[in-house]
Design a protein around this motif. Structure first.
Motif, PDB file in Angstrom:
ATOM      1  N   VAL A 214      74.000 -39.867  64.489  1.00  0.00           N
ATOM      2  CA  VAL A 214      75.807 -39.430  64.246  1.00  0.00           C
ATOM      3  C   VAL A 214      76.442 -38.637  62.907  1.00  0.00           C
ATOM      4  O   VAL A 214      75.335 -39.182  62.062  1.00  0.00           O
ATOM      5  CB  VAL A 214      76.536 -40.702  64.195  1.00  0.00           C
ATOM      6  N   LEU A 215      76.731 -38.046  63.694  1.00  0.00           N
ATOM      7  CA  LEU A 215      77.681 -36.903  62.573  1.00  0.00           C
ATOM      8  C   LEU A 215      79.227 -36.984  62.108  1.00  0.00           C
ATOM      9  O   LEU A 215      79.350 -36.822  63.621  1.00  0.00           O
ATOM     10  CB  LEU A 215      77.161 -35.538  62.540  1.00  0.00           C
ATOM     11  N   ALA A 216      79.796 -37.574  61.125  1.00  0.00           N
ATOM     12  CA  ALA A 216      80.596 -37.379  60.538  1.00  0.00           C
ATOM     13  C   ALA A 216      81.618 -36.626  60.169  1.00  0.00           C
ATOM     14  O   ALA A 216      80.898 -36.288  58.865  1.00  0.00           O
ATOM     15  CB  ALA A 216      80.818 -38.861  60.118  1.00  0.00           C
ATOM     16  N   THR A 217      82.423 -36.138  60.622  1.00  0.00           N
ATOM     17  CA  THR A 217      83.173 -34.696  59.192  1.00  0.00           C
ATOM     18  C   THR A 217      84.171 -36.354  58.739  1.00  0.00           C
ATOM     19  O   THR A 217      85.070 -36.634  59.511  1.00  0.00           O
ATOM     20  CB  THR A 217      84.129 -34.335  60.091  1.00  0.00           C
TER      21      THR A 217
ATOM     22  N   ILE B 262      82.002 -44.528  65.449  1.00  0.00           N
ATOM     23  CA  ILE B 262      80.452 -44.277  64.661  1.00  0.00           C
ATOM     24  C   ILE B 262      79.975 -45.596  65.097  1.00  0.00           C
ATOM     25  O   ILE B 262      78.549 -45.383  65.265  1.00  0.00           O
ATOM     26  CB  ILE B 262      80.208 -44.261  63.503  1.00  0.00           C
ATOM     27  N   GLN B 263      79.735 -46.386  65.192  1.00  0.00           N
ATOM     28  CA  GLN B 263      79.462 -47.322  64.987  1.00  0.00           C
ATOM     29  C   GLN B 263      79.178 -47.554  66.030  1.00  0.00           C
ATOM     30  O   GLN B 263      78.076 -48.033  67.325  1.00  0.00           O
ATOM     31  CB  GLN B 263      79.824 -49.161  64.677  1.00  0.00           C
ATOM     32  N   PHE B 264      79.647 -47.357  67.889  1.00  0.00           N
ATOM     33  CA  PHE B 264      79.288 -47.801  69.185  1.00  0.00           C
ATOM     34  C   PHE B 264      78.206 -47.100  69.352  1.00  0.00           C
ATOM     35  O   PHE B 264      77.219 -46.845  70.316  1.00  0.00           O
ATOM     36  CB  PHE B 264      80.487 -47.369  69.743  1.00  0.00           C
ATOM     37  N   ALA B 265      78.559 -45.269  68.877  1.00  0.00           N
ATOM     38  CA  ALA B 265      77.373 -44.314  69.300  1.00  0.00           C
ATOM     39  C   ALA B 265      76.233 -44.626  67.817  1.00  0.00           C
ATOM     40  O   ALA B 265      75.156 -44.861  68.978  1.00  0.00           O
ATOM     41  CB  ALA B 265      78.038 -43.043  68.369  1.00  0.00           C
ATOM     42  N   ALA B 266      76.111 -45.291  67.222  1.00  0.00           N
ATOM     43  CA  ALA B 266      74.837 -46.197  67.107  1.00  0.00           C
ATOM     44  C   ALA B 266      74.055 -46.580  67.546  1.00  0.00           C
ATOM     45  O   ALA B 266      73.234 -47.277  67.361  1.00  0.00           O
ATOM     46  CB  ALA B 266      75.182 -46.302  65.432  1.00  0.00           C
ATOM     47  N   HIS B 267      75.368 -47.542  68.242  1.00  0.00           N
ATOM     48  CA  HIS B 267      74.740 -49.284  68.628  1.00  0.00           C
ATOM     49  C   HIS B 267      73.676 -48.361  70.139  1.00  0.00           C
ATOM     50  O   HIS B 267      72.599 -48.825  70.465  1.00  0.00           O
ATOM     51  CB  HIS B 267      75.478 -49.534  69.117  1.00  0.00           C
TER      52      HIS B 267
ATOM     53  N   HIS C 271      78.450 -44.322  55.944  1.00  0.00           N
ATOM     54  CA  HIS C 271      77.090 -44.506  56.464  1.00  0.00           C
ATOM     55  C   HIS C 271      76.664 -45.394  56.823  1.00  0.00           C
ATOM     56  O   HIS C 271      75.827 -46.219  57.389  1.00  0.00           O
ATOM     57  CB  HIS C 271      76.320 -44.261  55.092  1.00  0.00           C
ATOM     58  N   SER C 272      77.734 -46.753  55.923  1.00  0.00           N
ATOM     59  CA  SER C 272      77.333 -48.081  56.016  1.00  0.00           C
ATOM     60  C   SER C 272      77.647 -48.947  57.365  1.00  0.00           C
ATOM     61  O   SER C 272      76.714 -49.430  57.761  1.00  0.00           O
ATOM     62  CB  SER C 272      78.018 -49.281  55.397  1.00  0.00           C
ATOM     63  N   LEU C 273      78.545 -47.538  58.481  1.00  0.00           N
ATOM     64  CA  LEU C 273      78.394 -48.615  59.573  1.00  0.00           C
ATOM     65  C   LEU C 273      77.919 -47.578  60.570  1.00  0.00           C
ATOM     66  O   LEU C 273      78.008 -48.277  61.686  1.00  0.00           O
ATOM     67  CB  LEU C 273      80.299 -47.207  60.178  1.00  0.00           C
TER      68      LEU C 273
ATOM     69  N   ALA D 136      83.670 -58.143  66.989  1.00  0.00           N
ATOM     70  CA  ALA D 136      84.613 -57.880  65.686  1.00  0.00           C
ATOM     71  C   ALA D 136      83.986 -59.498  65.971  1.00  0.00           C
ATOM     72  O   ALA D 136      84.115 -59.672  64.234  1.00  0.00           O
ATOM     73  CB  ALA D 136      85.776 -57.419  66.241  1.00  0.00           C
ATOM     74  N   ALA D 137      84.486 -60.136  66.626  1.00  0.00           N
ATOM     75  CA  ALA D 137      84.656 -61.765  66.000  1.00  0.00           C
ATOM     76  C   ALA D 137      82.686 -61.677  64.884  1.00  0.00           C
ATOM     77  O   ALA D 137      82.499 -62.583  64.306  1.00  0.00           O
ATOM     78  CB  ALA D 137      84.406 -62.427  66.699  1.00  0.00           C
ATOM     79  N   ALA D 138      82.164 -61.689  65.946  1.00  0.00           N
ATOM     80  CA  ALA D 138      80.373 -61.679  65.641  1.00  0.00           C
ATOM     81  C   ALA D 138      80.297 -60.800  64.768  1.00  0.00           C
ATOM     82  O   ALA D 138      79.044 -60.752  64.350  1.00  0.00           O
ATOM     83  CB  ALA D 138      79.461 -61.276  67.305  1.00  0.00           C
ATOM     84  N   GLY D 139      80.862 -60.373  64.380  1.00  0.00           N
ATOM     85  CA  GLY D 139      80.616 -58.788  63.314  1.00  0.00           C
ATOM     86  C   GLY D 139      79.687 -57.618  63.379  1.00  0.00           C
ATOM     87  O   GLY D 139      79.195 -56.899  62.517  1.00  0.00           O
ATOM     88  N   LYS D 140      79.796 -57.231  64.754  1.00  0.00           N
ATOM     89  CA  LYS D 140      78.630 -56.548  65.138  1.00  0.00           C
ATOM     90  C   LYS D 140      79.682 -55.092  65.446  1.00  0.00           C
ATOM     91  O   LYS D 140      79.259 -53.605  65.635  1.00  0.00           O
ATOM     92  CB  LYS D 140      78.390 -56.463  66.580  1.00  0.00           C
TER      93      LYS D 140
END
Ligand SMILES: NC(=O)c1ccc[n+]([C@@H]2O[C@H](COP(=O)([O-])OP(=O)(O)OC[C@H]3O[C@@H](n4cnc5c(N)ncnc54)[C@H](OP(=O)(O)O)[C@@H]3O)[C@@H](O)[C@H]2O)c1
Length: 316
Positions: free
Chosen positions: A172-175, A162-167, A185-187, A278-282
């Motif tokens: 993004v549709l998520a089941t 989800i996060q990579f695609a939104a970036h 949604h927050s991701l 991950a370390a950068a919070g991204k």
């Protein structure tokens, strides 16, 4: 050292005492501080690689882990004792895995140095799930505004995908079940689809009658029609990526759809890049449960039966 092992395919995982392994030429001995569960761990224990690769028993379960280099074998140049590292440690031919206090890895292989500010639990959670998500979204070659369905979005691979695609600027549709919808949604998920309310494909078709651009299918299995049904959502030129070898690329090509069966394997560069994110919070990793090694057999049984909402981590 303490380790969780199986003594044969399908055997119950149990805690055992094993000698601490010695690093051979080109090998690195790591004192693990954390290991993470992945479905592949019990698929291998059940015999997923039987016949394809030799297995040595007792076999230490697990692949992903993070810790500190304890000793190095002859010829190792990339790592030194004291380095913090993470990656994949499964080597079934030698009975090795990551549900153990110590694990061996080849220096030129599937481990990388950790950024200073990354926690061992988060690092251990990354190698299989987040690298698979990263490689899948790279393969999807999404453009801004493309619509992608992540089927099976509530688990380890799905949350990172989800996060990579939104970036990438995709929609993004998520089941997922409603209990985790707000978190997804927050991701970065734009829409969540409750697959327990009605078939996911029917719901996507209703909201996107002109079709979508990509499907990352983490659920369908070979032999079923799940992937085929999801492929029916795609516009010509779309792509379906399966992590369970459920895609039939030749049949999809006839429908002008790219089909990919992804078998992920991390490079050191990818591990370094993902750890930095991950370390950068991204890249946010949800740790669903943290358990001691003695509880790992029960955790494996529990994860097999579902309700996984992120990554489950063993403290070592
Ligand atoms: N080929 C490769 O290289 C590769 C690499 C990594 C993973 N994989 C495979 O990819 C799949 C996903 O891996 P993962 O680590 O993300 O697993 P996971 O952490 O166990 O997550 C799977 C998620 O899917 C949910 N789910 C179950 N049935 C569903 C359905 N019908 N529709 C939508 N969601 C559903 C599960 O929810 P519940 O827990 O509530 O059931 C769970 O949250 C696994 O099959 C794994 O073996 C393959």
């Amino acid at each position: 050292m303490k380790a969780v092992v199986i003594t044969g395919f399908g055997a119950e995982p149990h805690l055992a005492d094993l000698p601490v392994p010695e690093p051979g030429p080109g090998e690195v001995l790591v004192r693990l501080h954390a290991a993470a569960l992945n479905p592949f761990d019990w698929q291998v224990a059940d015999g997923a690689l039987k016949g394809a690769v030799e297995h040595a028993f007792p076999l230490v379960m697990g692949s992903d882990g993070a810790g500190v280099v304890e000793r190095i074998g002859d010829g190792v140049n990339l790592f030194r004792p004291g380095d913090t590292v993470y990656g994949q440690f499964m080597n079934v031919a030698h009975g090795r895995g990551s549900y153990a206090e110590y694990a061996l890895a080849f220096e030129v292989g599937k481990i990388a140095r950790m950024p200073d500010d990354l926690h061992f639990s988060v690092a251990a959670a990354l190698p299989t799930a987040s690298v698979t998500a990263y490689q899948a979204i790279e393969a999807a070659r999404l453009d801004t505004g493309d619509v992608i369905l992540v089927n099976g979005a509530s688990g380890g691979v799905g949350q990172s995908a989800i996060q990579f695609a939104a970036h990438q600027g995709a929609r993004v549709l998520a089941t997922a079940t409603p209990d985790i919808a707000d978190h997804l949604h927050s991701l970065g998920a734009d829409e969540t689809i409750d697959f327990t309310a009605a078939p996911a494909a029917e719901q996507v078709l209703a909201s996107h009658p002109d079709g979508i651009d990509a499907v990352l299918d983490l659920i369908s299995r070979p032999g079923g029609n799940g992937a085929d049904v999801l492929a029916g959502l795609l516009r010509p030129g779309g792509i379906l990526i399966s992590t369970n070898h459920a895609a039939d690329p030749d049949a999809l090509a006839v429908r002008e759809i790219r089909g990919i069966n992804l078998s992920s394997s991390p490079s050191r560069a990818e591990l370094e890049a993902i750890a930095d994110l991950a370390a950068a919070g991204k890249l946010r990793i949800t740790i669903d449960a943290e358990i001691p090694l003695a509880d790992a057999p029960a955790a494996v049984a529990d994860a097999r039966s579902g309700n996984v909402r992120g990554k489950r981590v063993i403290h070592l």
